[in-house]
Structures are given as structure tokens and as C-alpha cells.
Design a protein around this motif. Sequence first.
Motif, PDB file in Angstrom:
ATOM      1  N   GLY A 372       1.025  -1.184   0.266  1.00  0.00           N
ATOM      2  CA  GLY A 372       0.173   0.248   0.306  1.00  0.00           C
ATOM      3  C   GLY A 372       0.929   1.229   0.242  1.00  0.00           C
ATOM      4  N   LEU A 373       2.039   1.497   0.708  1.00  0.00           N
ATOM      5  CA  LEU A 373       2.803   2.402   0.118  1.00  0.00           C
ATOM      6  C   LEU A 373       3.855   2.849  -1.281  1.00  0.00           C
ATOM      7  CD1 LEU A 373       5.443   1.710   3.032  1.00  0.00           C
ATOM      8  CD2 LEU A 373       3.560   3.103   3.212  1.00  0.00           C
ATOM      9  N   CYS A 374       3.754   1.811  -1.664  1.00  0.00           N
ATOM     10  CA  CYS A 374       3.601   1.761  -3.310  1.00  0.00           C
ATOM     11  C   CYS A 374       3.328   3.174  -3.335  1.00  0.00           C
ATOM     12  CB  CYS A 374       3.423   0.961  -4.353  1.00  0.00           C
ATOM     13  SG  CYS A 374       3.349   1.123  -6.143  1.00  0.00           S
ATOM     14  N   PRO A 375       1.637   3.558  -3.798  1.00  0.00           N
ATOM     15  CA  PRO A 375       1.120   4.837  -4.509  1.00  0.00           C
ATOM     16  C   PRO A 375       0.889   5.516  -4.174  1.00  0.00           C
ATOM     17  CG  PRO A 375      -0.949   2.930  -3.978  1.00  0.00           C
ATOM     18  CD  PRO A 375       0.198   2.501  -3.281  1.00  0.00           C
ATOM     19  N   VAL A 376       1.331   5.520  -2.363  1.00  0.00           N
ATOM     20  CA  VAL A 376       2.695   6.719  -1.633  1.00  0.00           C
ATOM     21  C   VAL A 376       3.281   7.740  -2.027  1.00  0.00           C
ATOM     22  CG1 VAL A 376       2.343   7.563   1.115  1.00  0.00           C
ATOM     23  CG2 VAL A 376       1.073   6.245   0.278  1.00  0.00           C
ATOM     24  N   PHE A 377       3.845   7.076  -2.728  1.00  0.00           N
ATOM     25  CA  PHE A 377       5.442   7.393  -2.692  1.00  0.00           C
ATOM     26  C   PHE A 377       5.798   7.513  -4.699  1.00  0.00           C
ATOM     27  CE2 PHE A 377       5.825   5.901   1.203  1.00  0.00           C
ATOM     28  CZ  PHE A 377       7.015   7.147   1.374  1.00  0.00           C
ATOM     29  N   VAL A 378       4.604   6.413  -5.730  1.00  0.00           N
ATOM     30  CA  VAL A 378       4.889   6.173  -7.148  1.00  0.00           C
ATOM     31  C   VAL A 378       4.475   7.837  -7.523  1.00  0.00           C
ATOM     32  CG1 VAL A 378       4.330   5.416  -8.903  1.00  0.00           C
ATOM     33  CG2 VAL A 378       5.267   3.562  -7.644  1.00  0.00           C
ATOM     34  N   CYS A 379       3.516   7.798  -6.733  1.00  0.00           N
ATOM     35  CA  CYS A 379       2.448   9.325  -6.857  1.00  0.00           C
ATOM     36  C   CYS A 379       2.815  10.482  -6.271  1.00  0.00           C
ATOM     37  CB  CYS A 379       0.743   8.756  -7.294  1.00  0.00           C
ATOM     38  SG  CYS A 379       0.507   7.479  -8.174  1.00  0.00           S
ATOM     39  N   TRP A 380       3.237  10.439  -6.349  1.00  0.00           N
ATOM     40  CA  TRP A 380       3.842  11.619  -4.934  1.00  0.00           C
ATOM     41  C   TRP A 380       3.824  12.910  -4.975  1.00  0.00           C
ATOM     42  CZ3 TRP A 380       7.383  15.572  -4.660  1.00  0.00           C
ATOM     43  CH2 TRP A 380       7.903  16.009  -6.375  1.00  0.00           C
ATOM     44  N   ARG A 381       3.414  12.922  -6.301  1.00  0.00           N
ATOM     45  CA  ARG A 381       3.613  14.821  -6.560  1.00  0.00           C
ATOM     46  C   ARG A 381       1.729  14.674  -6.734  1.00  0.00           C
ATOM     47  NH1 ARG A 381       7.378  16.947 -11.247  1.00  0.00           N
ATOM     48  NH2 ARG A 381       6.271  18.556 -10.696  1.00  0.00           N
ATOM     49  N   ALA A 382       1.673  13.294  -6.898  1.00  0.00           N
ATOM     50  CA  ALA A 382      -0.295  13.846  -6.913  1.00  0.00           C
ATOM     51  C   ALA A 382      -0.817  15.050  -5.616  1.00  0.00           C
ATOM     52  CB  ALA A 382      -0.817  12.794  -7.127  1.00  0.00           C
ATOM     53  N   LYS A 383      -1.818  14.966  -5.011  1.00  0.00           N
ATOM     54  CA  LYS A 383      -2.182  15.901  -3.473  1.00  0.00           C
ATOM     55  C   LYS A 383      -3.436  15.259  -3.570  1.00  0.00           C
ATOM     56  CE  LYS A 383       1.068  19.378  -4.075  1.00  0.00           C
ATOM     57  NZ  LYS A 383       1.123  20.977  -3.824  1.00  0.00           N
ATOM     58  N   PRO A 384      -3.584  13.946  -3.192  1.00  0.00           N
ATOM     59  CA  PRO A 384      -4.912  13.299  -3.139  1.00  0.00           C
ATOM     60  C   PRO A 384      -5.571  14.013  -1.003  1.00  0.00           C
ATOM     61  CG  PRO A 384      -3.741  11.518  -3.094  1.00  0.00           C
ATOM     62  CD  PRO A 384      -2.616  13.023  -3.188  1.00  0.00           C
ATOM     63  N   PRO A 385      -6.414  13.412  -1.003  1.00  0.00           N
ATOM     64  CA  PRO A 385      -6.950  13.423   0.637  1.00  0.00           C
ATOM     65  C   PRO A 385      -6.358  12.440   1.259  1.00  0.00           C
ATOM     66  CG  PRO A 385      -9.242  13.097  -1.341  1.00  0.00           C
ATOM     67  CD  PRO A 385      -7.633  12.760  -1.723  1.00  0.00           C
ATOM     68  N   LYS A 386      -6.380  13.312   2.536  1.00  0.00           N
ATOM     69  CA  LYS A 386      -5.950  12.504   3.250  1.00  0.00           C
ATOM     70  C   LYS A 386      -6.484  11.155   3.926  1.00  0.00           C
ATOM     71  CE  LYS A 386      -5.019  15.909   7.001  1.00  0.00           C
ATOM     72  NZ  LYS A 386      -4.875  16.476   7.982  1.00  0.00           N
ATOM     73  N   SER A 387      -7.288  10.514   3.527  1.00  0.00           N
ATOM     74  CA  SER A 387      -7.734   9.218   2.791  1.00  0.00           C
ATOM     75  C   SER A 387      -7.206   7.958   1.837  1.00  0.00           C
ATOM     76  CB  SER A 387      -9.766   9.343   2.954  1.00  0.00           C
ATOM     77  OG  SER A 387      -9.924   9.843   1.500  1.00  0.00           O
ATOM     78  N   SER A 388      -7.168   8.365   1.015  1.00  0.00           N
ATOM     79  CA  SER A 388      -6.509   8.015   0.586  1.00  0.00           C
ATOM     80  C   SER A 388      -5.165   6.927   0.712  1.00  0.00           C
ATOM     81  CB  SER A 388      -5.886   8.735  -1.324  1.00  0.00           C
ATOM     82  OG  SER A 388      -6.362   9.466  -2.010  1.00  0.00           O
ATOM     83  N   VAL A 436      -7.461   2.363  -5.003  1.00  0.00           N
ATOM     84  CA  VAL A 436      -8.379   2.851  -3.504  1.00  0.00           C
ATOM     85  C   VAL A 436      -7.807   4.251  -3.403  1.00  0.00           C
ATOM     86  CG1 VAL A 436      -9.429   0.395  -3.051  1.00  0.00           C
ATOM     87  CG2 VAL A 436      -7.016   1.558  -1.701  1.00  0.00           C
ATOM     88  N   TYR A 437      -6.766   4.508  -4.522  1.00  0.00           N
ATOM     89  CA  TYR A 437      -5.639   5.558  -3.437  1.00  0.00           C
ATOM     90  C   TYR A 437      -5.851   6.225  -4.554  1.00  0.00           C
ATOM     91  CZ  TYR A 437      -1.140   8.797  -2.678  1.00  0.00           C
ATOM     92  OH  TYR A 437      -0.611   9.720  -2.732  1.00  0.00           O
ATOM     93  N   LEU A 438      -6.830   5.754  -5.731  1.00  0.00           N
ATOM     94  CA  LEU A 438      -6.747   7.291  -6.276  1.00  0.00           C
ATOM     95  C   LEU A 438      -8.176   8.323  -6.969  1.00  0.00           C
ATOM     96  CD1 LEU A 438      -4.320   5.872  -9.476  1.00  0.00           C
ATOM     97  CD2 LEU A 438      -3.781   7.932  -7.956  1.00  0.00           C
ATOM     98  N   ILE A 439      -8.981   5.925  -5.923  1.00  0.00           N
ATOM     99  CA  ILE A 439     -10.795   6.953  -6.310  1.00  0.00           C
ATOM    100  C   ILE A 439     -10.786   8.541  -5.126  1.00  0.00           C
ATOM    101  CG2 ILE A 439     -12.717   6.102  -4.841  1.00  0.00           C
ATOM    102  CD1 ILE A 439     -12.089   4.023  -6.350  1.00  0.00           C
ATOM    103  N   PRO A 440     -10.538   8.963  -3.701  1.00  0.00           N
ATOM    104  CA  PRO A 440     -10.838  10.143  -3.621  1.00  0.00           C
ATOM    105  C   PRO A 440     -10.495  11.439  -4.345  1.00  0.00           C
ATOM    106  CG  PRO A 440      -9.865   8.380  -1.905  1.00  0.00           C
ATOM    107  CD  PRO A 440      -9.602   7.779  -2.975  1.00  0.00           C
ATOM    108  N   LEU A 441      -8.934  11.048  -4.685  1.00  0.00           N
ATOM    109  CA  LEU A 441      -8.068  11.198  -6.039  1.00  0.00           C
ATOM    110  C   LEU A 441      -9.676  12.519  -7.190  1.00  0.00           C
ATOM    111  CD1 LEU A 441      -6.584  13.870  -6.005  1.00  0.00           C
ATOM    112  CD2 LEU A 441      -5.483  12.501  -7.823  1.00  0.00           C
ATOM    113  N   TRP A 442      -9.962  10.857  -8.055  1.00  0.00           N
ATOM    114  CA  TRP A 442     -10.468  11.445  -8.508  1.00  0.00           C
ATOM    115  C   TRP A 442     -12.393  12.459  -8.173  1.00  0.00           C
ATOM    116  CZ3 TRP A 442     -10.098   5.967 -10.356  1.00  0.00           C
ATOM    117  CH2 TRP A 442      -8.625   5.344 -11.223  1.00  0.00           C
ATOM    118  N   LEU A 443     -12.569  11.737  -7.494  1.00  0.00           N
ATOM    119  CA  LEU A 443     -13.750  12.522  -6.541  1.00  0.00           C
ATOM    120  C   LEU A 443     -13.605  13.286  -6.218  1.00  0.00           C
ATOM    121  CD1 LEU A 443     -14.995   9.584  -4.376  1.00  0.00           C
ATOM    122  CD2 LEU A 443     -16.136  10.008  -6.212  1.00  0.00           C
ATOM    123  N   LYS A 444     -12.646  14.411  -5.799  1.00  0.00           N
ATOM    124  CA  LYS A 444     -12.213  15.314  -4.930  1.00  0.00           C
ATOM    125  C   LYS A 444     -12.543  16.125  -6.479  1.00  0.00           C
ATOM    126  CE  LYS A 444      -8.957  18.141  -3.217  1.00  0.00           C
ATOM    127  NZ  LYS A 444      -6.923  18.088  -2.381  1.00  0.00           N
TER     128      LYS A 444
END
Length: 446
Positions: A372-388, A436-444
Motif C-alpha cells: 500500500g506504500l507504492c501509490p503513496v510514493f510512486v504518485c508522490w506529486r499527486a495531492k489526494p485527500p488524507k483518506s487515500s 483505492v488510492y486514486l478514487i478519493p482524488l478523482w472524486l475530489k
Amino acid sequence: MSANEWQWIILIGLSLALFFFAPYAKNTNQFFKARIAERSPGVLALTGSLVISWIFAKSITNAANLGMEFGIVGGVAYAGYYLSFLVAGWIIYRLRTIGGFSSIHQFLNTRFGKQACWVFSLLIAIRLFNEVWSNTMVIGSYFGAVGDTDYYLAIILFTVLTLAYALKGGLSSSIFTDLIQMVLFAVLLLVLLAAIFGPDTSYGMGEALQSGSWTMSTGINLMLAAILQSLSYPFHDPVLTDRGFISSPRVTLKAFLWATVIGFICIVLFSLVGVYARFEGMQGQAAVQVGQAFGVVVLLIVNIIMITSAASTLDSTFASFSKLIALDLGLGNRVSLGRASMIALAILGSIPVFLDASILSATTISGTMVIGLCPVFVCWRAKPPKSSFYLSIGCGLLFGFALVLNWFPERLILSKGAYAPLLWINLWGLLSCFIVYLIPLWLKRI
């Protein structure tokens, strides 16, 4: 003098020598950041430290055993984990030069808040806890069988002696002694390979390269799983990531790139010990069996290699845990607190030695738990909600438990043989974590 007596002399003598040469840390910069006279480690020192601190005793034991099980394919498969240097080096370089972050914890705190830092810290604390017992158990196996007095005595003595020089200098001691340990490891590995490929054996490079089969069931499952885990695996290991922030970004990137190549080669070369054991039809722990087959001198060389690699990892583990407690969690920027935390980890991390624990599981299972750490660091430039963050971490943990408890549906495992569940659970797990990491960002953004 017997081989066993020589092993005790080597264990004690080498540990005392490292204690003698290790620098004494007088302040927090020296103890936590390895800065001596305001100078940070250069490319050579940092590369050597990265490589030897990640060539764990359990790693080269696993590499040799996989070489015996699958041939050269097993060694290459396990070496896939060393792509972690490439992944971590590049992302840390970008975090520092583009993001302006000075640590992993600063990045997480800025993007996801203090609670996310505590969750992440718990994950890496578990990792460091595993590093203690999984490496010291390898050392114990050279002195006796599980349950023997010598087995436990060797583990306790090795842990105490390594802790002693780690307490002396913290990260400064770790990086300084890593250079000594890296040179010693390289020389002894070459001597060991010279014995295996020498004129007294019928074993040659041709036999080594032709050993094993390049199929999913005979090593490729593990290779692909290792490559997938390398996208997240390095970020839950502060032994690696702490070294990404102590030198300049340019020096750090060079060191991580060199460490990728050197680490990969070292693991494949040591797996040739297991390939030789396979060639000779040996059973049991590959490195031990090969050492015994060649006599006292080679057995002692194998023993020194194991002590060297285990000590380099263990002292780094103590240094990283002390930094986690004192600096990353902000509990007190004091050398005394760092030293106290080292002692606590040494005691707690030794408990599983007296339980039924598997050294390979310390790598494969923990690697799945943290996908689950992979999206957090691979997509580090994205700024999703904390829930991601929590969704991705939670998703990874679920897949990790599915692997441990054998809950994963068999119809989703699309290959056969050893490590097939590991591969497909990691693949489906990574895809799920990204979703699941990107869904909150898309909803945002809607």
C-alpha cells in the motif's frame, strides 16, 4: 583447535575490532545523521553502506538456498529485490530536489498529517523488529541447531557485541564500519567462489549458468514478485531510506544507482554457492553444507561472511530505530534517548528467536503487507485527500493477511508452482491499492 572454537574466536574478535574502530558520537548530528566535522558521507562511503547493510545474513542465506532449489534462476529471482535501490534512489532524489522534503516523515506529515506518520512509523518499527531476529538466527545456525545452548549463546553474544559499537557512535559507527565490512565481504566472497570453481572441483561456470529452468514454477514467480515488491518494499525500510537524506541529492542518487548494480551482482554471485550445492546433491542450508564440504578454512570464510553481513544490518537497524524514536517521531533529539531505544529494540527483537520463526517470511510476507506504500510514493506529486493514504495502506494489509492466512481465491492465481500465490496476491494487491488510492482524488476533482 576445532572449527567451532575458531568460530567463537572470529565472532568475538571481529565484533571487538569493530567496537574499537567505530567512532564515538559526541552530538546528535554525529549519532543520527553521520555528520563528522560537518561532512556527510561521499559516494563511495554511501554506496558501500547501502550495499552491505542490505546484504543481510538472511538475504545471502536465502539467495544460496534459492540457488540450491532453483539453480541460477533462484539467485537472479531473489536479486530482483535489489531493484529497490533504483526505485528508492530516484523517488527520494525527486522528493528532495522538486518537493523540497528533508525526510520521509516530513513528506507524509505535510501530505497526510501526523496520524499518517504514526501509522507509517508502526510499519517500519515492525520491519526493524523483524530485522533483529531474522539476522541473528542465521548466526546462531552456524554454532548449533535450534534448541542447542551454543545456538542461543551465539545469538545473545552477537547481539550484545553489535549493540555495543552501535551505542558508541549511532549512524556514524554504522556507516564507518560498513566500509570495513563491505571490503571484507567482497574479498571473502571472491575467495569462496575461487574454492568452488577451483581445479579440485568438476563444477564450472557453464554448469552454473545452465542450472535451473526459466519457467514460472521454477523461480520466475518469485522474480516477478520481487520486482513488484521493489516498488514499495524499500519505503518501509529506514535502513535504506535514512541513507537517502544524509548526503547531497546528487551524491545520494549516484550512490543508489551504484548500489543497485553492485547489490544485484553480489546476491547472484553468492547464489552460486547454492547452485554448487545443487550440483553436488546436497541437502539442508546451502552455505553451511558447502562450507563443511570444503573443510575448516572455507567453513570459517562462510562464517565470517555471515557475521559481517549480519553485523552491518543489525547496527544499521539499531541506528534507524534510534532515529525513528528520537527524531522522526519527535520524542526528543537526544543521544541518550537514541541509545536507550537501541537497547529496547535489541531486547524485544530477540524474543522471536525463542519462537518458531522463518527467516524467508520476514522478507516475503512483510513485503506484501506494505504494498500500500507504492501509490503513496510512486504518485508522490499527486495531492489526494488524507483518506487515500489509509485506504491504500489498509488495502495492502488485507492482501498481506490473505497471503499469510491462505484466504486468496485460487482462481485468481494464474500460474503454478512455488511462489505463485505470492506473485498474484502482490499483483492484484498493487492494482487494488492504486485504485483505492486514486478514487478519493478523482472524486475530489468531480
